[in-house]
Design a protein around this motif. Structure first.
Motif, short mmCIF file in Angstrom:
data_model
loop_
_atom_site.label_atom_id
_atom_site.label_comp_id
_atom_site.label_asym_id
_atom_site.label_seq_id
_atom_site.Cartn_x
_atom_site.Cartn_y
_atom_site.Cartn_z
N ALA A 29 0.81 -1.21 0.00
CA ALA A 29 0.00 0.00 0.00
C ALA A 29 0.85 1.27 0.00
N LEU A 30 1.91 1.28 0.79
CA LEU A 30 2.78 2.47 0.83
C LEU A 30 3.43 2.72 -0.53
N ALA A 31 3.91 1.67 -1.17
CA ALA A 31 4.56 1.84 -2.47
C ALA A 31 3.56 2.22 -3.55
N ALA A 32 2.36 1.65 -3.52
CA ALA A 32 1.34 1.98 -4.51
C ALA A 32 0.87 3.42 -4.37
N ALA A 87 -5.87 1.11 8.58
CA ALA A 87 -6.90 0.79 7.58
C ALA A 87 -7.79 2.00 7.33
N PHE A 88 -8.17 2.71 8.38
CA PHE A 88 -8.99 3.91 8.23
C PHE A 88 -8.26 4.97 7.42
N LYS A 89 -6.99 5.21 7.74
CA LYS A 89 -6.20 6.22 7.02
C LYS A 89 -6.06 5.85 5.54
N LEU A 90 -5.85 4.59 5.28
CA LEU A 90 -5.61 4.11 3.92
C LEU A 90 -6.87 4.16 3.07
N SER A 91 -8.00 3.82 3.64
CA SER A 91 -9.23 3.65 2.86
C SER A 91 -9.76 4.95 2.25
N LEU A 160 9.59 -7.33 -2.21
CA LEU A 160 8.81 -7.86 -3.33
C LEU A 160 7.40 -7.27 -3.34
N TYR A 161 6.75 -7.23 -2.20
CA TYR A 161 5.40 -6.66 -2.13
C TYR A 161 5.43 -5.17 -2.45
N ALA A 162 6.44 -4.45 -1.95
CA ALA A 162 6.55 -3.02 -2.24
C ALA A 162 6.80 -2.78 -3.73
N ALA A 184 -9.32 -2.36 -0.64
CA ALA A 184 -8.97 -3.79 -0.55
C ALA A 184 -7.83 -4.00 0.44
N MET A 185 -6.81 -3.13 0.39
CA MET A 185 -5.69 -3.23 1.32
C MET A 185 -6.16 -2.96 2.76
N ALA A 186 -7.05 -1.98 2.91
CA ALA A 186 -7.61 -1.69 4.23
C ALA A 186 -8.40 -2.89 4.75
#
Length: 199
Positions: A29-32, A87-91, A160-162, A184-186
């Motif tokens: 999520a951070l990299a995206a 999750a809240f911050k990301l969504s 790899l995920y990043a 979805a990540m959240a």
């Protein structure tokens, strides 16, 4: 360490490190949302924090956590709360410009500290210490083998995920793709928090 035991360690490390969890989800999520460069502080923090956790478990703190249910629940509660907050911050991020403006601050020290409230990290550390280190005549030599192996796996999986998240960045810039990706990540973080309640 016998070859059979080392092979079993590698299998466990692969399964646990590369399966989705709080660390890999945040790395993606951070990299995206902010690019690979921004996510590297977190990616590098994971093996550092996890190595410190493994050393604490090998030193006996893990046994204390298992023996004192209130301490285990405090760790779980902190971890659940932190994952739900992330999750809240990301969504809420809908566009890359918005994501950059509302940059999620999960830096090196927060990434390292996350390992101490991540029940998956505790379970893995306790499993490895109990199965490969404690109670052996050569426990220090075993720890000297296990620690760098697990650190390399933690770094490799999160990198790899990043990288995957960074590769998706341009595709996510169109329409509402980033919003649905972030949701979805959240959701993965929320499901991890729900799993932590029952673990």
């Amino acid at each position: 360490m016998p070859t059979v035991e080392f092979t079993a360690l590698l299998v466990l490390a692969t399964a646990m490190s590369f399966s989705p969890g709080p660390n890999t989800t945040l790395s993606t999520a951070l990299a995206a949302n902010h690019g690979l460069r921004h996510s590297m502080r977190f990616v590098l923090a994971v093996p550092v924090g996890w190595s410190a956790l493994l050393l604490l478990c090998a030193g006996g703190v893990g046994a204390l956590v298992v023996a004192v249910p209130a301490l285990r629940w405090a760790i779980k509660a902190a971890g659940i709360g932190y994952l739900l907050w992330l999750a809240f911050k990301l969504s809420g991020n809908r566009r890359l410009a918005e994501a950059d403006a509302r940059r999620m601050q999960v830096g090196f020290w927060q990434g390292a500290a996350l390992q101490f409230v991540n029940i998956k990290a505790w379970l893995l550390a306790l499993t490895i210490v109990a199965g490969w280190v404690i109670g052996r005549e050569d426990s220090l030599q075993r720890l000297a083998v296990v620690l760098p192996v697990m650190a390399v796996f933690a770094l490799s999986s999160n990198l790899l995920y990043a990288a995957t998240g960074a590769l998706l960045r341009h595709w996510l810039a169109h329409g509402s793709r980033l919003l649905w990706f972030n949701r979805a990540m959240a959701l993965v973080l929320v499901l991890t928090a729900a799993w932590m309640v029952t673990a």
